[in-house]
Structure formats: structure tokens, C-alpha cells
Design a protein around this motif. Structure first.
Motif, PDB file in Angstrom:
ATOM      1  N   LYS A 125      64.928 -30.510 -23.562  1.00 51.83           N
ATOM      2  CA  LYS A 125      64.117 -29.447 -23.000  1.00 51.83           C
ATOM      3  C   LYS A 125      63.149 -30.058 -22.003  1.00 51.83           C
ATOM      4  N   ILE A 126      63.008 -29.431 -20.856  1.00 56.78           N
ATOM      5  CA  ILE A 126      62.045 -29.875 -19.846  1.00 56.78           C
ATOM      6  C   ILE A 126      60.978 -28.800 -19.732  1.00 56.78           C
ATOM      7  N   GLU A 127      59.745 -29.218 -19.941  1.00 56.82           N
ATOM      8  CA  GLU A 127      58.629 -28.281 -19.905  1.00 56.82           C
ATOM      9  C   GLU A 127      58.327 -27.874 -18.465  1.00 56.82           C
ATOM     10  N   VAL A 128      58.098 -26.593 -18.275  1.00 54.94           N
ATOM     11  CA  VAL A 128      57.728 -26.068 -16.961  1.00 54.94           C
ATOM     12  C   VAL A 128      56.232 -25.777 -16.996  1.00 54.94           C
ATOM     13  N   ARG A 129      55.506 -26.298 -16.017  1.00 55.17           N
ATOM     14  CA  ARG A 129      54.053 -26.126 -15.968  1.00 55.17           C
ATOM     15  C   ARG A 129      53.661 -25.309 -14.750  1.00 55.17           C
ATOM     16  N   ALA A 130      52.511 -24.734 -14.825  1.00 59.03           N
ATOM     17  CA  ALA A 130      51.978 -23.997 -13.683  1.00 59.03           C
ATOM     18  C   ALA A 130      51.691 -24.982 -12.566  1.00 59.03           C
ATOM     19  N   PRO A 131      51.793 -24.560 -11.311  1.00 63.14           N
ATOM     20  CA  PRO A 131      51.651 -25.492 -10.194  1.00 63.14           C
ATOM     21  C   PRO A 131      50.285 -26.171 -10.106  1.00 63.14           C
ATOM     22  N   ASP A 132      49.209 -25.588 -10.613  1.00 56.40           N
ATOM     23  CA  ASP A 132      47.889 -26.202 -10.451  1.00 56.40           C
ATOM     24  C   ASP A 132      47.488 -27.098 -11.619  1.00 56.40           C
ATOM     25  N   GLU A 133      48.310 -27.244 -12.642  1.00 52.77           N
ATOM     26  CA  GLU A 133      47.925 -28.040 -13.806  1.00 52.77           C
ATOM     27  C   GLU A 133      47.880 -29.539 -13.522  1.00 52.77           C
ATOM     28  N   HIS A 134      48.859 -30.079 -12.814  1.00 52.31           N
ATOM     29  CA  HIS A 134      48.893 -31.531 -12.598  1.00 52.31           C
ATOM     30  C   HIS A 134      49.124 -31.866 -11.132  1.00 52.31           C
TER      31      HIS A 134
END
Length: 147
Positions: A125-134
Motif C-alpha cells: 500500500k502506498i499512502e497518498v498525502r495532501a499536497p501541502d503536507e510535505h
């Protein structure tokens, strides 16, 4: 009257006759995947487990076995369908196999080989993050968070 014509029947018969005379014989097998392991079952009735040789060279799995028939003096054979001699099967394993963890068992005339999938080839599984998190920016040679 319809006649069933099979052009390969005679070819199979001739090929079978030739295979009985020379060369290693094939062993029937099933191959399936159960979870993260491929399972190979090969029919090898009457084979001495000590004669079975399994090796892996790169991605090539080779199974060899020998069946010897007891010699009977002063015997007139009526029919002899059980094959003796060398048996051989080779399989290309492809990528994503953990060749160091392959193991085999032999019971009731069936050779079972467990071929595990390597950790790197297992689905993950690859975690999807919001664009402004990192989001990182480089300013004056330093890395800093852009939050």
C-alpha cells in the motif's frame, strides 16, 4: 456416418513411443498461487525420494528424478506401461521469487515445492498525502517545510 479425424492423435502416439525409447520423461504437474507462495505439485509415483534432485540456477528451477524397476529374470512381460528411467522438469521462475526460501516435500507419490514470492515483489500500500503536507523548499542552501 461421421468420422472423427484427429491429425494429432497419431503424432502423439509416435511421439509417446519415441519418448519411451530415449530422453528424460516429463512428470505431470499442477502449479498455483496461494497467498504469497506458489505451490507446485508433481506426480512422481514409485520414485525413491533419495533420487529426487531439485536445484535453482538463476531463475531456472530443475527437478530430476530416477525410477528404477526391479529386474525379474525368466519373466515374460504381458504389458509394461510403468515407465522407468530419468524424469526431468524445468521451469523459468521469472522475477520476484525468493529462491533462498524454496522448500520441497514428497509424500504419497507427489512432490510438493513451495516457491515464495520475494518481499520486494509483494503488493504494498502506498499512502497518498495532501499536497501541502510535505512540500519542501530550498532557500539559501537549507531545506525547510513550506507550511
Amino acid at each position: 456416418m461421421a468420422v472423427n479425424f484427429d491429425p494429432f492423435r497419431d503424432l502423439d502416439r509416435v511421439t509417446g513411443a519415441l519418448m519411451d525409447i530415449r530422453g528424460p520423461r516429463l512428470m505431470p504437474m499442477d502449479l498455483y498461487r496461494e497467498g504469497d507462495v506458489y505451490i507446485l505439485n508433481a506426480d512422481m509415483p514409485g520414485i525413491d525420494p533419495g533420487s529426487v534432485d531439485i536445484d535453482v540456477d538463476g531463475q531456472l528451477l530443475t527437478i530430476r528424478a530416477e525410477r528404477t524397476m526391479a529386474s525379474h529374470e525368466n519373466v515374460k512381460w504381458i504389458t509394461r506401461e510403468r515407465l522407468s528411467g530419468s524424469f526431468l522438469r524445468q521451469l523459468s521462475l521469472g522475477q520476484g521469487i525468493d529462491t533462498e526460501q524454496i522448500n520441497a516435500t514428497y509424500a504419497n507419490g507427489v512432490l510438493t515445492i513451495a516457491i515464495p514470492v520475494s518481499e520486494t515483489a509483494k503488493p504494498r500500500k502506498i499512502e497518498v498525502r495532501a499536497p501541502d503536507e510535505h512540500v519542501l523548499t530550498i532557500a539559501e542552501g537549507r531545506t525547510q517545510s513550506a507550511k
